[in-house]
Design an enzyme around this catalytic site. Sequence first.
Site, PDB file in Angstrom:
ATOM      1  N   PRO A   1       0.871  -1.095   0.088  1.00 27.90           N
ATOM      2  CA  PRO A   1      -0.080   0.000  -0.032  1.00 27.90           C
ATOM      3  C   PRO A   1       0.928   1.192  -0.187  1.00 27.90           C
ATOM      4  O   PRO A   1       1.779   1.360   0.628  1.00 27.90           O
ATOM      5  CB  PRO A   1      -0.716  -0.211   1.381  1.00 27.90           C
ATOM      6  CG  PRO A   1      -0.039  -1.089   1.979  1.00 27.90           C
ATOM      7  CD  PRO A   1       0.901  -1.701   1.163  1.00 27.90           C
ATOM      8  N   GLU A   2       0.339   2.325  -0.657  1.00 27.55           N
ATOM      9  CA  GLU A   2       0.703   3.611  -0.959  1.00 27.55           C
ATOM     10  C   GLU A   2      -0.116   4.368  -0.242  1.00 27.55           C
ATOM     11  O   GLU A   2      -1.341   4.126   0.165  1.00 27.55           O
ATOM     12  CB  GLU A   2       1.273   3.821  -2.084  1.00 27.55           C
ATOM     13  CG  GLU A   2       2.447   2.865  -2.789  1.00 27.55           C
ATOM     14  CD  GLU A   2       3.070   3.368  -4.104  1.00 27.55           C
ATOM     15  OE1 GLU A   2       3.063   4.690  -4.371  1.00 27.55           O
ATOM     16  OE2 GLU A   2       3.351   2.495  -4.800  1.00 27.55           O
TER      17      GLU A   2
ATOM     18  N   LYS B   1       2.607   6.639   4.947  1.00 27.72           N
ATOM     19  CA  LYS B   1       1.972   5.383   4.895  1.00 27.72           C
ATOM     20  C   LYS B   1       1.708   4.709   5.825  1.00 27.72           C
ATOM     21  O   LYS B   1       1.394   3.357   6.116  1.00 27.72           O
ATOM     22  CB  LYS B   1       3.020   4.402   3.965  1.00 27.72           C
ATOM     23  CG  LYS B   1       3.394   4.793   2.565  1.00 27.72           C
ATOM     24  CD  LYS B   1       4.442   4.000   2.106  1.00 27.72           C
ATOM     25  CE  LYS B   1       5.063   4.808   0.791  1.00 27.72           C
ATOM     26  NZ  LYS B   1       6.269   4.071   0.149  1.00 27.72           N
TER      27      LYS B   1
ATOM     28  N   ARG C   1      14.582  -0.801  -7.672  1.00 26.03           N
ATOM     29  CA  ARG C   1      13.061  -0.920  -7.872  1.00 26.03           C
ATOM     30  C   ARG C   1      12.840  -0.574  -9.470  1.00 26.03           C
ATOM     31  O   ARG C   1      13.402   0.038  -9.989  1.00 26.03           O
ATOM     32  CB  ARG C   1      12.532   0.446  -6.984  1.00 26.03           C
ATOM     33  CG  ARG C   1      12.943   0.382  -5.872  1.00 26.03           C
ATOM     34  CD  ARG C   1      12.656  -0.639  -4.743  1.00 26.03           C
ATOM     35  NE  ARG C   1      11.134  -0.639  -4.861  1.00 26.03           N
ATOM     36  CZ  ARG C   1      10.455  -1.453  -3.962  1.00 26.03           C
ATOM     37  NH1 ARG C   1      11.155  -2.468  -3.471  1.00 26.03           N
ATOM     38  NH2 ARG C   1       9.152  -1.656  -4.050  1.00 26.03           N
TER      39      ARG C   1
END
Length: 259
Positions: free
Chosen positions: A2-3, A52, A248
């Site tokens: 989740p962001e 977050k 990433r």
Amino acid sequence: MPELPEVETLCRQLDRVISGARVRSVVRWDRKLPDIRGLRGLRIDAVQRRGKRIEIDFEGDVALFIHLRMTGRFEWHRDDEPVRYARWMLELDGGRLYLSDPRRFATLAFGKRSGGPGNAHDPLQGLTAAKLSRAAGARRLPIKAFLTDQNVIGGIGNIYACEILYRAAISPWRRACDLDSRKWGNVEKAMASILQKAIDCGGTSFSDWADLFGKRGCYQRFLKVYGREGKPCQRCGAPIVRVLMAGRATFFCPSCQAT
DNA sequence: CCCTATGTTCCCAA
DNA sequence: CTTGGGAACATAGG
């Protein structure tokens, strides 16, 4: 997983569903998580997002801080039913709040409420081009690393950083200190509109994200670059490229985001 | 078997 | 001090 938009979705749902409820019991299945004494009997005042992180405020000026990391999720159930990868559970008046997390990266902490805003900027709280520019200062790191630095901006992760830079037409490699005020303006606008739209969608369910009630988000329909390697850019037709930055996956249009 | 994964932190090198 | 790379955490899925 989740962001900001996913955590925001969850916090709004949690605030509606569990505020006012009292803790009947706490169950911990994963021994990596702390055994929090002192929750039982406390009433929940509110739930709010900090970057977050999820903050559940209890009476008595204390709070539970949860970071879902990659695969953490909350599930709300009226009854006692089997929950896959259940690691921790809060039994409340009216239902049970399960923390489900296959990879077991999620973290829990209990302590005093944080009070005012932290040091990081929140993208939904008037984060202007001027503030972004000031925060960047003379920093020479790539703009994508800057946007995802949680000490500077709370909430932007890999997917939304890629999407924001595509919308703003800026190369992810461009150094933060090199953006002029017009570029920062583009970042401000892209950030606000993308995050708001993603919240309206209930998040991005690229793989397995689901909200408190198991419902998937719909922002994956609006992704322009993330996960679209080799597909044509919707602005210029050039194939979207995937590279690795700081380990990433980073997606961008090499033509629209040349600089 | 190989690779990948929406996050963070720590260690190390330049 | 800053930046960047890689590994680690633990597990599932393609």
